[in-house]
Design an enzyme around this catalytic site. Structure first.
Site, PDB file in Angstrom:
ATOM      1  N   SER A  66       0.845  -1.202   0.000  1.00 34.03           N
ATOM      2  CA  SER A  66       0.000   0.000   0.000  1.00 34.03           C
ATOM      3  C   SER A  66       0.878   1.249   0.000  1.00 34.03           C
ATOM      4  O   SER A  66       2.085   1.194   0.238  1.00 34.03           O
ATOM      5  CB  SER A  66      -0.942  -0.003   1.201  1.00 34.03           C
ATOM      6  OG  SER A  66      -0.218   0.100   2.403  1.00 34.03           O
ATOM      7  N   ASP A 189      13.134  10.391   1.627  1.00 27.31           N
ATOM      8  CA  ASP A 189      13.068   8.986   1.192  1.00 27.31           C
ATOM      9  C   ASP A 189      14.383   8.257   1.517  1.00 27.31           C
ATOM     10  O   ASP A 189      14.363   7.127   2.027  1.00 27.31           O
ATOM     11  CB  ASP A 189      12.781   8.939  -0.312  1.00 27.31           C
ATOM     12  CG  ASP A 189      12.750   7.525  -0.847  1.00 27.31           C
ATOM     13  OD1 ASP A 189      11.746   6.833  -0.622  1.00 27.31           O
ATOM     14  OD2 ASP A 189      13.752   7.097  -1.464  1.00 27.31           O
ATOM     15  N   LYS A 193      14.982   5.021   4.203  1.00 22.91           N
ATOM     16  CA  LYS A 193      15.688   3.784   3.843  1.00 22.91           C
ATOM     17  C   LYS A 193      16.913   3.579   4.736  1.00 22.91           C
ATOM     18  O   LYS A 193      17.209   2.448   5.141  1.00 22.91           O
ATOM     19  CB  LYS A 193      16.089   3.837   2.370  1.00 22.91           C
ATOM     20  CG  LYS A 193      14.878   3.741   1.451  1.00 22.91           C
ATOM     21  CD  LYS A 193      15.249   4.086   0.022  1.00 22.91           C
ATOM     22  CE  LYS A 193      14.053   3.909  -0.907  1.00 22.91           C
ATOM     23  NZ  LYS A 193      14.247   4.567  -2.193  1.00 22.91           N
TER      24      LYS A 193
END
Ligand code: 80F
Length: 305
Positions: A66, A189, A193
């Site tokens: 999702s 982002d 990570k």
């Protein structure tokens, strides 16, 4: 083995296709979408709560493909906790829940003796996360990576002489950058990570709030030119040690392995007491993310997780 999907977009569809291509004995029993549950796939969407869907379909694995919710990780976090309670394993390509609540999620999985797979969250199908399981005993002291393809593409193009705006436009035209690339460009982002990798390689419980990050949006065109003349290349480097997590632009020299990671490619340098290990490969794309999920699924089904 029965799999239930949370989300059914590009990666979800690529995963179902990969299962079909490999003729694996895995049945996808349904998918939650924004508006409810579709079970079987291709059927009608019904308003069913995630808890009820897990109860009714009793899958072996919940696969989260999702969209990320960086506010609170929902509905994924609650779905994982409900799954673990029932002994259902979880595999996710969605970074947000792990960047926000890694410790809470992992503790609950362990308590319930369920597995948590998340290779696809960092470098997609390139085994950045799962490499750790075949490196026993090594003492890792630093991770350095280029973990975001969009920004690396833009910086590579700026190194070749394009302006930031031209490079971003080109990335969008090529389909590498999102229409709203804010979370790539501002370093968020990469920070998400890096949080995940640091938790894996240092066994810590960091969240994205522990990362000091900046992006590429304020990088100066003339400075890139000056670096180029000095033989340096700008890269958005995500760097973790036991004491610090940081994402920032660095001007790299030619003898740095990350210097040679160009375009949308990702790279990761793992520095350990015995040896340095360097991996690189494509960090994005639905089929590659689907392969990351598939590799987790096969590891779990073989009982090696
Ligand atoms: P897409 O938007 O196609 O699909 C999302 C699905 O989630 C839709 O079906 C939507 O209905 C559903 N959904 C949204 N909110 C929901 C909710 N509250 N309840 C139930 N369902 C809900 O997205 P993708 O491309 O299929 O991506 C899915 C996930 O994988 C996201 O979390 C991505 O960040 C992640 N991912 C995507 C990759 C890609 O190449 C790769 C790896 C992970 O790291 C990155 O951001 C990537 N660029 C690296 S590659 N698409």
């Amino acid at each position: 083995m029965k799999v239930l999907l949370l989300g059914y977009g590009n990666v979800g569809k690529a995963f179902v296709e990969l299962l079909r291509e490999n003729q694996l004995n895995v049945k996808v029993v349904g998918a939650f979408k924004r508006g409810g549950l579709v079970a079987p796939l291709g059927g009608e969407e019904k308003a069913v709560e995630i808890e009820k869907g897990l109860e009714q379909l009793s899958p072996d694995v919940l696969v989260d493909v999702s969209s990320p919710n960086y506010v609170n990780g929902e509905p994924s976090v609650s779905a994982y906790l409900e799954a673990f309670k029932r002994g259902i394993h979880v595999i996710t390509a969605n970074k947000a829940p792990l960047a926000l609540k890694f410790g809470e999620i992992l503790d609950e999985a362990r308590k319930r003796k369920a597995s948590l797979g998340f290779q696809a969250t960092v470098m997609s199908g390139v085994p950045s996360v799962n490499l750790r399981r075949v490196l026993p005993a090594l003492k890792v002291y630093e991770l350095r990576g280029i973990l975001n393809g969009t920004t690396n593409y833009i910086l590579s193009k700026m190194h070749d002489g394009l302006s930031f705006d031209q490079a971003l436009k080109e990335a969008q035209e090529q389909g590498f950058a999102e229409p709203d690339p804010t979370l790539d460009v501002n370093g968020f982002d990469s920070a998400a990570k890096l949080t995940i990798l640091a938790n894996v390689y240092f066994g810590c419980r960091k969240s994205i709030k522990d990362v000091r990050f900046s992006g590429i949006e304020h990088i100066d065109f003339s400075e890139v030119g000056r670096w180029r003349n000095e033989g340096l290349k700008p890269k958005l480097v995500a760097k973790a040690s036991r004491s610090e997590l940081r994402v920032s632009v660095e001007a790299l020299t030619r003898n740095d392995p990350l210097y040679h990671v160009d375009g949308v490619t990702n790279g990761l340098l793992i520095r350990t007491d015995i040896q340095d290990i360097f991996i690189s490969g494509p960090g994005a794309g639905p089929k590659r993310a689907a392969y990351g999920i598939l590799s987790d699924l096969l590891i779990i089904s073989s009982g090696q997780s």
